[in-house]
Design a protein around this motif. Structure first.
Motif, PDB file in Angstrom:
ATOM      1  N   GLU A 236      26.256 -35.834  18.245  1.00  0.00           N
ATOM      2  CA  GLU A 236      26.929 -35.178  19.382  1.00  0.00           C
ATOM      3  C   GLU A 236      26.885 -36.072  20.618  1.00  0.00           C
ATOM      4  O   GLU A 236      27.865 -36.155  21.370  1.00  0.00           O
ATOM      5  CB  GLU A 236      26.257 -33.831  19.678  1.00  0.00           C
ATOM      6  N   GLN A 237      25.763 -36.770  20.802  1.00  0.00           N
ATOM      7  CA  GLN A 237      25.659 -37.686  21.942  1.00  0.00           C
ATOM      8  C   GLN A 237      26.634 -38.862  21.785  1.00  0.00           C
ATOM      9  O   GLN A 237      27.240 -39.312  22.761  1.00  0.00           O
ATOM     10  CB  GLN A 237      24.231 -38.211  22.082  1.00  0.00           C
ATOM     11  N   VAL A 238      26.768 -39.354  20.567  1.00  0.00           N
ATOM     12  CA  VAL A 238      27.701 -40.460  20.322  1.00  0.00           C
ATOM     13  C   VAL A 238      29.135 -40.004  20.597  1.00  0.00           C
ATOM     14  O   VAL A 238      29.920 -40.723  21.235  1.00  0.00           O
ATOM     15  CB  VAL A 238      27.573 -40.969  18.875  1.00  0.00           C
ATOM     16  N   THR A 239      29.476 -38.814  20.143  1.00  0.00           N
ATOM     17  CA  THR A 239      30.818 -38.283  20.383  1.00  0.00           C
ATOM     18  C   THR A 239      31.089 -38.133  21.874  1.00  0.00           C
ATOM     19  O   THR A 239      32.167 -38.502  22.372  1.00  0.00           O
ATOM     20  CB  THR A 239      30.976 -36.910  19.688  1.00  0.00           C
ATOM     21  N   ALA A 240      30.107 -37.618  22.611  1.00  0.00           N
ATOM     22  CA  ALA A 240      30.263 -37.449  24.060  1.00  0.00           C
ATOM     23  C   ALA A 240      30.428 -38.800  24.746  1.00  0.00           C
ATOM     24  O   ALA A 240      31.244 -38.942  25.668  1.00  0.00           O
ATOM     25  CB  ALA A 240      29.050 -36.710  24.620  1.00  0.00           C
ATOM     26  N   ALA A 241      29.678 -39.800  24.291  1.00  0.00           N
ATOM     27  CA  ALA A 241      29.788 -41.139  24.886  1.00  0.00           C
ATOM     28  C   ALA A 241      31.164 -41.736  24.616  1.00  0.00           C
ATOM     29  O   ALA A 241      31.736 -42.423  25.469  1.00  0.00           O
ATOM     30  CB  ALA A 241      28.692 -42.038  24.323  1.00  0.00           C
ATOM     31  N   ASN A 242      31.703 -41.470  23.427  1.00  0.00           N
ATOM     32  CA  ASN A 242      33.047 -41.962  23.093  1.00  0.00           C
ATOM     33  C   ASN A 242      34.077 -41.369  24.051  1.00  0.00           C
ATOM     34  O   ASN A 242      34.967 -42.076  24.542  1.00  0.00           O
ATOM     35  CB  ASN A 242      33.391 -41.583  21.658  1.00  0.00           C
ATOM     36  N   GLU A 243      33.957 -40.078  24.304  1.00  0.00           N
ATOM     37  CA  GLU A 243      34.901 -39.410  25.202  1.00  0.00           C
ATOM     38  C   GLU A 243      34.725 -39.912  26.633  1.00  0.00           C
ATOM     39  O   GLU A 243      35.707 -40.144  27.343  1.00  0.00           O
ATOM     40  CB  GLU A 243      34.690 -37.897  25.125  1.00  0.00           C
ATOM     41  N   GLU A 244      33.464 -40.111  27.028  1.00  0.00           N
ATOM     42  CA  GLU A 244      33.183 -40.593  28.389  1.00  0.00           C
ATOM     43  C   GLU A 244      33.766 -41.981  28.630  1.00  0.00           C
ATOM     44  O   GLU A 244      34.289 -42.279  29.705  1.00  0.00           O
ATOM     45  CB  GLU A 244      31.668 -40.638  28.605  1.00  0.00           C
ATOM     46  N   GLY A 245      33.703 -42.831  27.622  1.00  0.00           N
ATOM     47  CA  GLY A 245      34.107 -44.221  27.818  1.00  0.00           C
ATOM     48  C   GLY A 245      35.533 -44.552  27.457  1.00  0.00           C
ATOM     49  O   GLY A 245      35.958 -45.709  27.582  1.00  0.00           O
ATOM     50  N   GLU A 246      36.286 -43.587  27.018  1.00  0.00           N
ATOM     51  CA  GLU A 246      37.636 -43.855  26.521  1.00  0.00           C
ATOM     52  C   GLU A 246      38.511 -44.539  27.572  1.00  0.00           C
ATOM     53  O   GLU A 246      39.214 -45.509  27.269  1.00  0.00           O
ATOM     54  CB  GLU A 246      38.288 -42.551  26.055  1.00  0.00           C
ATOM     55  N   ALA A 247      38.465 -44.057  28.814  1.00  0.00           N
ATOM     56  CA  ALA A 247      39.318 -44.629  29.867  1.00  0.00           C
ATOM     57  C   ALA A 247      38.956 -46.074  30.158  1.00  0.00           C
ATOM     58  O   ALA A 247      39.819 -46.856  30.576  1.00  0.00           O
ATOM     59  CB  ALA A 247      39.203 -43.792  31.145  1.00  0.00           C
ATOM     60  N   GLY A 248      37.710 -46.445  29.932  1.00  0.00           N
ATOM     61  CA  GLY A 248      37.262 -47.808  30.175  1.00  0.00           C
ATOM     62  C   GLY A 248      37.391 -48.702  28.955  1.00  0.00           C
ATOM     63  O   GLY A 248      36.859 -49.821  28.950  1.00  0.00           O
ATOM     64  N   GLY A 249      38.097 -48.240  27.926  1.00  0.00           N
ATOM     65  CA  GLY A 249      38.317 -49.066  26.742  1.00  0.00           C
ATOM     66  C   GLY A 249      37.163 -49.103  25.775  1.00  0.00           C
ATOM     67  O   GLY A 249      37.076 -50.003  24.938  1.00  0.00           O
ATOM     68  N   TRP A 250      36.264 -48.111  25.868  1.00  0.00           N
ATOM     69  CA  TRP A 250      35.109 -48.102  24.967  1.00  0.00           C
ATOM     70  C   TRP A 250      35.436 -47.403  23.649  1.00  0.00           C
ATOM     71  O   TRP A 250      36.155 -46.401  23.624  1.00  0.00           O
ATOM     72  CB  TRP A 250      33.927 -47.375  25.618  1.00  0.00           C
ATOM     73  N   LYS A 251      34.906 -47.936  22.592  1.00  0.00           N
ATOM     74  CA  LYS A 251      35.040 -47.331  21.272  1.00  0.00           C
ATOM     75  C   LYS A 251      33.692 -47.469  20.559  1.00  0.00           C
ATOM     76  O   LYS A 251      33.155 -48.574  20.427  1.00  0.00           O
ATOM     77  CB  LYS A 251      36.129 -48.020  20.455  1.00  0.00           C
ATOM     78  N   ILE A 252      33.141 -46.354  20.119  1.00  0.00           N
ATOM     79  CA  ILE A 252      31.817 -46.356  19.483  1.00  0.00           C
ATOM     80  C   ILE A 252      31.962 -45.911  18.036  1.00  0.00           C
ATOM     81  O   ILE A 252      32.474 -44.819  17.766  1.00  0.00           O
ATOM     82  CB  ILE A 252      30.849 -45.424  20.232  1.00  0.00           C
ATOM     83  N   GLU A 253      31.507 -46.763  17.134  1.00  0.00           N
ATOM     84  CA  GLU A 253      31.590 -46.454  15.702  1.00  0.00           C
ATOM     85  C   GLU A 253      30.189 -46.158  15.175  1.00  0.00           C
ATOM     86  O   GLU A 253      29.283 -46.981  15.322  1.00  0.00           O
ATOM     87  CB  GLU A 253      32.197 -47.627  14.934  1.00  0.00           C
ATOM     88  N   VAL A 254      30.040 -45.008  14.564  1.00  0.00           N
ATOM     89  CA  VAL A 254      28.750 -44.646  13.972  1.00  0.00           C
ATOM     90  C   VAL A 254      28.946 -44.449  12.475  1.00  0.00           C
ATOM     91  O   VAL A 254      29.930 -43.835  12.041  1.00  0.00           O
ATOM     92  CB  VAL A 254      28.179 -43.365  14.631  1.00  0.00           C
ATOM     93  N   THR A 255      28.026 -45.000  11.672  1.00  0.00           N
ATOM     94  CA  THR A 255      28.120 -44.894  10.223  1.00  0.00           C
ATOM     95  C   THR A 255      26.757 -44.516   9.650  1.00  0.00           C
ATOM     96  O   THR A 255      25.718 -44.860  10.194  1.00  0.00           O
ATOM     97  CB  THR A 255      28.586 -46.209   9.575  1.00  0.00           C
ATOM     98  N   GLY A 256      26.785 -43.812   8.538  1.00  0.00           N
ATOM     99  CA  GLY A 256      25.558 -43.409   7.882  1.00  0.00           C
ATOM    100  C   GLY A 256      25.742 -42.076   7.174  1.00  0.00           C
ATOM    101  O   GLY A 256      26.847 -41.523   7.193  1.00  0.00           O
ATOM    102  N   PRO A 257      24.698 -41.527   6.597  1.00  0.00           N
ATOM    103  CA  PRO A 257      23.376 -42.157   6.500  1.00  0.00           C
ATOM    104  C   PRO A 257      23.342 -43.243   5.429  1.00  0.00           C
ATOM    105  O   PRO A 257      24.009 -43.123   4.405  1.00  0.00           O
ATOM    106  CB  PRO A 257      22.467 -40.984   6.125  1.00  0.00           C
TER     107      PRO A 257
END
Length: 271
Positions: A236-257
């Motif tokens: 959930e924190q990763v998803t929130a960070a993705n949404e927070e950073g979208e305007a600044g060109g951020w993309k966060i990829e999480v994989t697992g387990p």
């Protein structure tokens, strides 16, 4: 034809149910998996033929990219299935023993160390996170919103035309420097937040575009060992960070387990 023994991983004996592995085959796609018990540990192995996996043959095979890719994928797929059934210390690709005595000689003396590690890994999962950034978008955001940049723009607007030209060059350089700082600080802040939810973490090498094949720049690469009940808050924190950073060109990829590749190092019993 001589038979060798391919070791996939070591698990706690009490967690392994050999019957559940009976339909799985090893890396050669032919021989079935076996569970051999050594004290509190269980080694999961399959037979491979020396003609295909002997030391000299492997030296040649590992020079063939297609063979390595195919077999490394199978190795990984087997480990993925095994870690769903038991806490697992995954072995490296092509961990092969000449005979059962060699295998037992490796595991028996290190049983207590392996058990301790398996107990530490029990109930936890490894997740990997890669943080990418589009510097063009981040530059636009910083140019439009960063306080120090806005202050500098205001100062330049009060200057003569000639001075404005020179100072604009310096302003562009200042924005580029701010982009680099922001890429590091944004990633580090997220990493520090995520660490609070994890039992352990590993910061890995950042890859360049020639490796990732992406247009964005990789800014962060890390692995996290997380208790299963904390995985959902972590995601959930990763998803929130993705949404927070979208305007600044951020993309966060999480994989697992994943199998605990980054948290299974052993001081004495490395194989």
């Amino acid at each position: 034809m001589k038979e060798l023994y391919y070791l996939y991983g070591v698990a706690l004996k009490e967690e392994v149910q050999p019957a559940s592995l009976s339909e799985m085959t090893g890396i050669d796609g032919e021989h079935e998996l076996h569970v051999w018990e050594y004290g509190k540990c269980a080694a999961i192995v399959s037979v491979v033929e020396e003609a295909e996996y002997g030391e000299e043959v492997l030296e040649q095979k590992t020079q063939q990219m297609d063979w390595v890719q195919d077999k490394a994928f199978l190795h990984h797929e087997i480990l993925m299935k095994l870690k769903d059934q038991a806490t697992l210390v995954p072995m490296k690709f092509c961990t092969i023993f000449q005979n059962t005595s060699n295998l037992e000689a490796k595991i028996r003396p290190c049983e207590s160390e392996w058990v301790k590690l398996l107990e530490e890994l029990s109930g936890k999962e490894e997740w990997n996170v890669k943080i990418y950034n589009n510097p063009v978008l981040l530059k636009e955001e910083i140019a439009a919103n960063h306080p120090s940049i806005q202050k500098k723009k205001e100062e330049i607007s009060q200057m003569s035309k000639g001075m404005q030209y020179l100072q604009q060059k310096k302003l562009d350089q200042l924005i580029d420097e701010q982009v680099t700082q922001e890429q590091q600080s944004f990633s580090k802040r997220l990493h520090d937040d995520w660490k609070d939810l994890c039992k352990d973490d590993v910061v890995k090498k950042v890859w360049n575009k020639s490796v990732t094949g992406k247009d964005e720049e990789m800014c962060w690469n890390s692995a996290y060992l997380i208790e299963k009940e904390k995985v959902e808050p972590f995601l959930e924190q990763v998803t929130a960070a993705n949404e927070e950073g979208e305007a600044g060109g951020w993309k966060i990829e999480v994989t697992g387990p994943w199998p605990a590749y980054h948290f299974s190092s052993l001081s004495k019993s490395e194989v």
